[in-house]
Design an enzyme around this catalytic site. Structure first.
Site, PDB file in Angstrom:
ATOM      1  N   TYR A 107     -15.386  -9.059   1.480  1.00 18.07           N
ATOM      2  CA  TYR A 107     -14.237  -8.158   1.544  1.00 18.07           C
ATOM      3  C   TYR A 107     -14.742  -6.764   1.889  1.00 18.07           C
ATOM      4  O   TYR A 107     -15.732  -6.301   1.326  1.00 18.07           O
ATOM      5  CB  TYR A 107     -13.530  -8.117   0.182  1.00 18.07           C
ATOM      6  CG  TYR A 107     -12.397  -7.118   0.113  1.00 18.07           C
ATOM      7  CD1 TYR A 107     -11.088  -7.497   0.408  1.00 18.07           C
ATOM      8  CD2 TYR A 107     -12.631  -5.788  -0.221  1.00 18.07           C
ATOM      9  CE1 TYR A 107     -10.052  -6.581   0.354  1.00 18.07           C
ATOM     10  CE2 TYR A 107     -11.595  -4.869  -0.267  1.00 18.07           C
ATOM     11  CZ  TYR A 107     -10.309  -5.280   0.022  1.00 18.07           C
ATOM     12  OH  TYR A 107      -9.273  -4.368  -0.016  1.00 18.07           O
ATOM     13  N   GLU A 195      -8.439  -3.001   6.328  1.00 16.75           N
ATOM     14  CA  GLU A 195      -8.957  -4.005   5.402  1.00 16.75           C
ATOM     15  C   GLU A 195      -9.338  -5.274   6.149  1.00 16.75           C
ATOM     16  O   GLU A 195      -8.554  -5.759   6.966  1.00 16.75           O
ATOM     17  CB  GLU A 195      -7.886  -4.339   4.351  1.00 16.75           C
ATOM     18  CG  GLU A 195      -8.355  -5.329   3.300  1.00 16.75           C
ATOM     19  CD  GLU A 195      -7.199  -5.823   2.432  1.00 16.75           C
ATOM     20  OE1 GLU A 195      -7.071  -5.349   1.294  1.00 16.75           O
ATOM     21  OE2 GLU A 195      -6.430  -6.675   2.906  1.00 16.75           O
TER      22      GLU A 195
END
Ligand code: GDP
Ligand code: MN
Length: 385
Positions: A107, A195
């Site tokens: 992530y 993101e």
């Protein structure tokens, strides 16, 4: 403004971020052609602006073009429902992308941390669909690195953050390079968030953005005109999109008491009073100064487009705005709308006598103060339930 995955990937690819090959479409036949071109091993991904698409059934892997296009046929026109989006998001477009072999899912994100008043990078070796759970139960698994507003990121601190996040050695160098590109894209696109989840590490050692979410600061959209046209049809909230088209300052707040006021401060006070009286505000709406009857009508229509609205509070303090114009607009709106909810109005200021006369004998319930108006509308709205 949130960008779709395909738009986000296009943007990041321009900065050199590796993304899987793919194309977007709203036609099953074209989907098959794209899947064939990509060799049949494809992932079909609903282009909806919500988290948890995978869990909602909006992401699926295929090994041949026919089954991929069959899935697209079923997916288009459906509503995807998630915990964050109980009313569902309509699927109008799908992304057909080559399937990536994923060995590990990381992530990485760049966003504004309002608490420390800096832009930050967030990195975790535990990416994928359970990142919320990771954030909740193992916050230590997510490393945060503040970007110095003057110096930016130094290589050594970025390398250290990537190590601290337990990104395995073979992926570290690529992760550092990717983050630099993400930060550059974030800054130049006036983004609020970039993101990548999952940031996929393949068995043959390549780091690639398997998913991407970019959100652009609305106040900078005038500098990014390429996104203006896509803001209407696929926006997260269709009423906010309509408000945009009408040039009305409206924000949906998810509650059930509609509010129309003039001036941001007065509207915010109204929201507070509704909350204090035990209500849940449905929206922020500022009709603006000097509003004429037709604008007021347009605002009322907009608020009542929200099917959750159980009552409407009107709070107008007439300065430049004439209260009688507001009263006319409200009544005009009610002529064309099948009004099913109670309306309480607190009006004060310029031309208030004329305004009150116009409202006399109408369905609108008058109130003297904002507090009284809030209490009345909350009582009336929740009375039936
Ligand atoms: P989200 O649920 O909206 O975040 O959608 P994602 O694009 O992140 O996809 C959800 C999950 O599907 C990912 O976490 C992956 O596990 C899986 N996935 C997506 N694309 C691929 C791919 O190309 N290959 C493989 N093996 N899995 C994928
Ligand atoms: Mn994802």
């Amino acid at each position: 403004m949130k960008l779709h995955e395909y738009q986000s990937k296009d943007l990041l690819a321009r900065y050199g971020v590796p993304v899987p090959a793919g194309e977007v479409t709203s036609d099953p036949a074209e989907a098959r052609a794209i899947a064939q071109k990509l060799g049949g091993n494809v992932v079909v991904k609903a282009q909806v602006l919500m988290g948890g698409r995978g869990k909602a059934g909006g992401v699926k892997l295929f090994t041949d073009a026919d089954s991929a296009s069959e899935f697209v046929t079923n997916l288009l026109g459906k509503r995807l429902v998630s915990i964050q989006n109980p009313q569902g998001m309509l699927v109008e477009k799908v992304l057909i992308a080559e399937t990536i072999d994923i060995a590990e899912e990381y992530y990485v994100a760049v966003l504004l941390d309002r608490n420390i008043q800096k832009h930050i990078v967030m990195i975790s070796a535990e990416g994928g669909m359970e990142i919320e759970e990771v954030a909740e139960n193992h916050p230590d698994a997510i490393v945060k690195l503040a970007i110095d507003p003057i110096w930016g990121l130094c290589d050594y601190e970025l390398r250290k953050a990537v190590q601290d996040a337990k990104i395995p050695k073979p992926a570290q160098g690529q992760m550092v390079q990717m983050i630099k590109k993400l930060v550059k894209a974030y800054q130049e696109a006036d983004a609020e968030m970039v993101e990548i989840n999952p940031c996929a590490f393949t068995p043959d050692g390549k780091l690639i953005a398997a998913d991407a979410k970019v959100s652009i600061d609305d106040n900078s959209l005038y500098r990014h005109k390429e996104y203006n046209s896509s803001s209407d049809d696929t926006a997260e909230n269709p009423i906010e999109a309509e408000a945009n088209r009408r040039g009305i300052a409206y924000v949906n707040l998810g509650g059930d008491i509609g509010i129309m006021g003039n001036g941001a401060g007065l509207v915010m006070q109204s929201l507070d009073e509704i909350s204090a009286a035990g209500g849940r505000p449905a929206n922020f709406l500022d009709v603006g100064g000097g509003a004429q009857a037709d604008r007021v009508k347009s605002c009322v229509e907009l608020i009542l487009m929200d099917p959750n609205v159980k009552g409407l509070l009107i709070n107008i303090f007439g300065g430049i705005t004439r209260v009688d114009e507001v009263a006319k607009g409200v009544l005009q709106a009610f002529e064309t709308i099948d009004l099913k909810v109670p309306v309480v109005a607190r009006i004060e200021g310029t031309a208030v006598e004329e305004g009150r006369k116009i409202l006399e004998g109408s369905v609108i319930i008058p109130a003297e103060t904002v507090q009284e108006a809030a209490q009345k509308i909350v009582e009336l709205s929740y009375a039936k339930a």
